[in-house]
Design a protein around this motif. Structure first.
Motif, short mmCIF file in Angstrom:
data_model
loop_
_atom_site.label_atom_id
_atom_site.label_comp_id
_atom_site.label_asym_id
_atom_site.label_seq_id
_atom_site.Cartn_x
_atom_site.Cartn_y
_atom_site.Cartn_z
N VAL A 5 0.83 -1.19 0.00
CA VAL A 5 0.00 0.00 0.00
C VAL A 5 0.87 1.25 0.00
CG1 VAL A 5 -0.22 0.07 2.52
CG2 VAL A 5 -1.99 1.12 1.10
N GLY A 6 2.01 1.19 0.68
CA GLY A 6 2.91 2.35 0.69
C GLY A 6 3.50 2.62 -0.68
N GLN A 7 3.88 1.55 -1.40
CA GLN A 7 4.42 1.72 -2.74
C GLN A 7 3.38 2.31 -3.68
OE1 GLN A 7 5.68 -2.44 -3.15
NE2 GLN A 7 7.77 -1.72 -3.51
N VAL A 8 2.16 1.81 -3.62
CA VAL A 8 1.10 2.31 -4.49
C VAL A 8 0.80 3.76 -4.19
CG1 VAL A 8 -1.31 2.04 -5.16
CG2 VAL A 8 0.13 0.02 -4.83
N ALA A 9 0.75 4.09 -2.91
CA ALA A 9 0.50 5.49 -2.54
C ALA A 9 1.58 6.39 -3.13
CB ALA A 9 0.46 5.63 -1.02
N GLY A 10 2.84 5.92 -3.09
CA GLY A 10 3.93 6.69 -3.66
C GLY A 10 3.81 6.82 -5.16
N ALA A 36 -0.16 -11.84 7.02
CA ALA A 36 -0.38 -10.92 8.14
C ALA A 36 -1.54 -9.96 7.89
CB ALA A 36 0.90 -10.12 8.41
N GLY A 37 -2.17 -10.07 6.71
CA GLY A 37 -3.32 -9.23 6.40
C GLY A 37 -2.99 -7.92 5.71
N HIS A 38 -1.73 -7.75 5.32
CA HIS A 38 -1.35 -6.50 4.65
C HIS A 38 -1.80 -6.52 3.20
CE1 HIS A 38 0.90 -5.41 8.14
NE2 HIS A 38 1.75 -6.43 8.04
N ARG A 39 -2.25 -5.36 2.72
CA ARG A 39 -2.76 -5.23 1.35
C ARG A 39 -1.62 -5.33 0.34
NH1 ARG A 39 -5.38 -1.75 4.75
NH2 ARG A 39 -7.64 -1.58 4.62
N ARG A 40 -1.92 -6.02 -0.77
CA ARG A 40 -0.97 -6.11 -1.89
C ARG A 40 -1.75 -5.85 -3.18
NH1 ARG A 40 4.24 -5.78 -0.63
NH2 ARG A 40 4.68 -6.72 -2.68
N TYR A 41 -1.23 -4.97 -4.02
CA TYR A 41 -1.92 -4.56 -5.26
C TYR A 41 -1.16 -5.09 -6.47
CZ TYR A 41 -4.31 -1.22 -2.19
OH TYR A 41 -5.04 -0.64 -1.18
N ASN A 42 -1.92 -5.65 -7.43
CA ASN A 42 -1.28 -6.10 -8.66
C ASN A 42 -1.48 -5.08 -9.78
OD1 ASN A 42 -3.89 -6.46 -9.65
ND2 ASN A 42 -3.91 -8.66 -9.22
#
Length: 254
Positions: A5-10, A36-42
């Motif tokens: 999510v941090g990468q996508v926000a950037g 761990a439930g962290h979001r991952r975007y493709n």
């Protein structure tokens, strides 16, 4: 490949909180999550985000964006046409407001002999008196200031409306040249810059080319002037300044 999510926000220039909100309302649900439930975007998620941000930039509310992206019967062209109509109305209003703001600042608001009702009709919610003290401090000792004060003292509501319309038309012609990609140093742009200078001379004070060049620099350096021109069209402040500089060189070259 997937992204946090941090990468996508950037990538997108938005906040992590915005992405969390899009997920919570179902507008952009990440395709993957870690153990761990962290979001991952493709990549497909990024494509959808790009479309979301496009419609958001045009002013579409989130519910309409969702409908456009998820409803197979939704017609994006119809929505865009409606939004275009609304934006056109808004642009016209902003152009009129921008012209009124500049005139108030150009005239330095001295001696404007209007009733409160007339002042509001001409300048809208912009209060020209707010700049009077600053104007007097910066230019009170100049002949241009005194000349502007003498001229504007006699202006009526109709005079100010005519002046606003005339300057708005000049702004519009310069903005059109910018939109068409015409160089600021072209004869067409310099001609409009010369028209701008002559307008100042007619309406406010004698404005020789050297003074006009100084005004052009102020239009960019002073954030209030810059915002006025940018409201008409992005990049217009610098474009007008460059056209004025070119026009000054054209008329003062030995």
């Amino acid at each position: 490949m997937s992204y946090s999510v941090g990468q996508v926000a950037g990538f997108a220039g938005i906040t992590v909180r915005t992405l969390h909100h899009y997920d919570e309302i179902g507008l952009l649900v990440p395709s993957e999550r870690t153990y761990a439930g962290h979001r991952r975007y493709n990549d497909a998620d990024l494509d959808r985000l790009q479309q979301i941000l496009f419609f958001r930039e045009l002013g579409f509310p989130l519910d309409e964006v969702a409908a456009l992206l998820d409803d197979p019967d939704a017609d994006p062209r119809a929505h865009l046409r409606r939004r275009h109509e609304l934006l056109t109305v808004r642009i016209e209003k902003l152009q009129k407001m921008a012209a009124a703001v500049e005139h108030a600042m150009e005239a330095r608001t001295m001696g404007i002999n209007l009733t409160p009702e007339e002042r509001f009709e001409v300048f809208g919610d912009f209060d020209p008196d707010q700049h009077a003290a600053e104007a007097e401090e910066r230019w009170g000792g100049t002949e241009a200031y005194r000349q502007s004060r003498r001229r504007t003292a006699s202006y009526t509501k109709e005079d100010w409306k005519r002046i606003n319309e005339e300057m708005g038309a000049i702004h519009g012609r310069m903005a059109d040249l910018l939109a068409e990609g015409v160089p600021a140093g072209s004869a067409a742009a310099m001609d409009v810059a010369e028209e701008h200078r002559r307008f100042i001379t007619r309406a406010y004070y004698d404005c020789p080319h050297e003074m006009h060049a100084c005004l052009g620099e102020m239009y960019v350096a002073d954030e209030r002037f810059a915002a006025t021109y940018e409201a008409v069209r992005s990049g217009l402040a610098g474009y007008l300044r460059d056209a004025i500089v070119a026009n000054t060189a054209r008329h003062t070259a030995s």
